[in-house]
Design a protein around this motif. Structure first.
Motif, PDB file in Angstrom:
ATOM      1  N   GLU A 118       0.853  -1.189   0.000  1.00 14.50           N
ATOM      2  CA  GLU A 118       0.000   0.000   0.000  1.00 14.50           C
ATOM      3  C   GLU A 118       0.892   1.243   0.000  1.00 14.50           C
ATOM      4  N   CYS A 119       0.583   2.193  -0.889  1.00 14.37           N
ATOM      5  CA  CYS A 119       1.391   3.412  -0.963  1.00 14.37           C
ATOM      6  C   CYS A 119       1.225   4.219   0.339  1.00 14.37           C
ATOM      7  N   PRO A 120       2.323   4.662   0.953  1.00 11.40           N
ATOM      8  CA  PRO A 120       2.193   5.402   2.209  1.00 11.40           C
ATOM      9  C   PRO A 120       1.600   6.792   2.014  1.00 11.40           C
ATOM     10  N   HIS A 121       1.557   7.314   0.786  1.00 10.71           N
ATOM     11  CA  HIS A 121       1.033   8.667   0.548  1.00 10.71           C
ATOM     12  C   HIS A 121      -0.469   8.642   0.256  1.00 10.71           C
ATOM     13  N   CYS A 122      -0.887   7.773  -0.692  1.00 10.63           N
ATOM     14  CA  CYS A 122      -2.308   7.770  -1.073  1.00 10.63           C
ATOM     15  C   CYS A 122      -3.046   6.560  -0.515  1.00 10.63           C
ATOM     16  N   CYS A 123      -2.317   5.676   0.202  1.00  9.71           N
ATOM     17  CA  CYS A 123      -2.914   4.487   0.826  1.00  9.71           C
ATOM     18  C   CYS A 123      -3.612   3.577  -0.179  1.00  9.71           C
ATOM     19  N   TYR A 142       8.200   4.410  -7.640  1.00 13.92           N
ATOM     20  CA  TYR A 142       7.155   5.431  -7.437  1.00 13.92           C
ATOM     21  C   TYR A 142       5.766   4.815  -7.517  1.00 13.92           C
ATOM     22  N   CYS A 143       4.830   5.450  -6.814  1.00 12.35           N
ATOM     23  CA  CYS A 143       3.439   4.991  -6.841  1.00 12.35           C
ATOM     24  C   CYS A 143       2.841   5.340  -8.203  1.00 12.35           C
ATOM     25  N   SER A 144       2.159   4.385  -8.823  1.00 11.21           N
ATOM     26  CA  SER A 144       1.601   4.655 -10.148  1.00 11.21           C
ATOM     27  C   SER A 144       0.296   5.443 -10.042  1.00 11.21           C
ATOM     28  N   ARG A 145      -0.196   5.636  -8.803  1.00 14.98           N
ATOM     29  CA  ARG A 145      -1.442   6.385  -8.645  1.00 14.98           C
ATOM     30  C   ARG A 145      -1.178   7.842  -8.287  1.00 14.98           C
ATOM     31  N   CYS A 146      -0.229   8.076  -7.335  1.00 19.75           N
ATOM     32  CA  CYS A 146      -0.023   9.466  -6.881  1.00 19.75           C
ATOM     33  C   CYS A 146       1.386   9.968  -7.179  1.00 19.75           C
ATOM     34  N   ASP A 147       2.233   9.118  -7.817  1.00 16.54           N
ATOM     35  CA  ASP A 147       3.619   9.482  -8.138  1.00 16.54           C
ATOM     36  C   ASP A 147       4.503   9.675  -6.905  1.00 16.54           C
TER      37      ASP A 147
HETATM   38 ZN    ZN Z   1       0.340   6.668  -3.940  1.00 14.74          ZN
END
Ligand code: ZN
Ligand code: ZN
Length: 462
Positions: free
Chosen positions: A176-181, A195-200
């Motif tokens: 789980e991305c720590p920024h956008c969960c 990098y997260c592919s949802r929020c970069d």
């Molecule tokens: Zn993210």
């Protein structure tokens, strides 16, 4: 006209004109494969993400423009929107992985790309449950590569569902991305290793925040998952050099050798040792069914054998039961058929939302504690799950800001010191003294460095 004397001496056979041959050029960059012959050989989806990045194109566009004409349409072709729900298969054993491999080999002129998938093991590994549907990563690996200026990539090992931890950092893989969960698909429109592919957002981290969840594992879990990650890593590292062809007959033959050698031919006794259903084990021994990777690992773990030996050949002299009883197995097989305890899950989620626990657990961690799949819990209690995630996200953001502030204070001190020593406070020199040099990638930190430097340089040295 040649002068007569020259013309007479001219022998056309001495002067054959040949076309100069130029090496073939690849349509796409001839990117080096990362981690070949190591535990961490990269995945095909990771390779494709890096390739897209090297052409400054989102993955989805590169696929549409370059791969569409080379990949069969029956499985969704190279249209990332159509295959978005099963991009895990691109690293797997089937036709999606082999077609993408062939297409990328044509375009990059790289050979051996099949080792970035599980295609070489297609004969011996059932695809069901082999790969996890979401992307997993080790934040410590990303962070270390970034800090050391190395290429950031996604290893194939992280894509396997049975691999839960990083064999190098001894920490659990994160989903789980720590920024956008949010979870990431193995391949998405904007996939980029690290990098997260949802929020970069950057997914690397050397902080221990994620590791809090590691405590949820029992000692048995640790032993088992450490062994699993190493056993699978070893096999992936060896694959490019193995000159054997894997056949499903080998597995049943090897299992019968074990049963004969250790259980006097009694399959039921063998099944008891493994704590697995007798009929299942019987079907494997008779070659009617193939054991899943997790089952192969369990057998190898009980006998402390390398995974390769069950797929290729066994040394009968070395066979013995290394692990007689393992509670981990009893526990995991119980969980698979566990009914969903709605009341218990709801009250636990409510307690997490109102608790003072620090740091607050992520949904991934809560799911682990409850011993249910995160998606199952989401299906039942979407709102509560979102509240848990939001609390975690806020905490992460706040603690991130705290660290940024600390780093900025540190920069101020370092710049002052370098200036006093008569040295120019370049980014390189400052990063050498910084406790978290990776933070220089954040704009806020860089801006502060710039401001402090301007301020200090405008003052004369004492
Ligand atoms: Zn993210
Ligand atoms: Zn790691």
């Amino acid at each position: 006209m040649f002068p007569l004397s020259l013309k007479n001496n001219f022998n056309s056979q001495d002067y054959t004109l040949e076309r100069t041959s130029f090496p073939h050029r690849s349509c796409l960059n001839h990117l080096e494969i990362q981690g070949i012959q190591t535990f961490y050989i990269e995945s095909l989806t990771g390779y494709l993400s890096r390739l897209s990045q090297s052409h400054n194109l989102p993955v989805g566009i590169l696929m549409e423009r370059e791969l569409a004409s080379l990949v069969g349409k029956q499985h969704g072709g190279a249209n990332l929107h159509k295959i978005s729900k099963f991009t895990d298969a691109l690293n797997g054993t089937g036709v999606m992985a082999s077609e993408l491999t062939d297409a990328l080999q044509q375009l990059t002129l790289k050979s051996n790309l099949k080792f970035l998938t599980l295609v070489p093991l297609a004969e011996v590994l059932p695809h069901n449950g082999l790969l996890r549907p979401d992307r997993a990563w080790c934040p410590a690996c990303y962070e270390a590569w970034q800090e050391q200026g190395q290429i950031i990539f996604d290893p194939l090992l992280w894509t396997l569902d049975c691999v839960k931890m990083c064999p190098y950092h001894q920490c659990q893989l994160v989903l789980e991305c720590p920024h956008c969960c949010q979870a990431n698909a193995p391949l998405a429109w904007r996939s980029r290793p690290g990098y997260c592919s949802r929020c970069d957002g950057w997914l690397g981290s050397s902080t221990t925040l994620e590791r809090e969840s590691d405590q949820a594992w029992s000692k048995d879990n640790w032993d088992w998952f450490t062994w699993t990650a190493n056993a699978v890593g070893e096999l992936l590292a060896e694959l490019p050099q193995l000159v054997v062809s894997f056949s499903r007959d080998n597995i049943s033959r090897n299992l019968r050798v074990i049963v004969d050698h250790l259980c006097e031919g009694n399959i039921a006794d063998f099944a008891r040792h493994l704590q697995m259903p007798k009929n299942t084990v019987w079907l494997w021994c008779k070659g009617r069914n193939l054991p899943k990777l997790n089952a192969l690992l369990r057998i190898c773990y009980c006998l402390q054998l390398p995974l390769k030996s069950l797929l290729v050949g066994l040394d009968e002299g070395k066979l013995s039961w290394s692990i007689q009883r393992d509670n981990q197995f009893q526990k995991s097989s119980r969980n698979e058929s566990k009914p969903f305890e709605s009341d218990r899950v709801r009250s636990y989620l409510e307690s997490i939302v109102s608790s003072e626990e620090l740091p607050p657990p992520s949904m991934e961690e809560v799911a682990r504690r409850l011993e249910y799949d995160r998606r199952t819990i989401y299906r039942h209690f979407r709102d509560l799950c979102q509240a848990v995630s939001l609390k975690y996200k806020r905490y992460r953001q706040e603690s991130h800001l705290d660290i940024v502030e600390q780093v900025c204070l540190e920069i101020e001190e370092i710049v002052n010191q370098l200036h006093t020593d008569g040295e120019y406070p370049s980014e390189m020199r400052v990063s050498e003294y910084l406790s978290k040099p990776g933070y220089l990638r954040y704009r806020k930190v860089r801006n502060r460095l710039e401001a402090i430097r301007n301020e200090v340089l405008s003052q004369p040295i004492d």
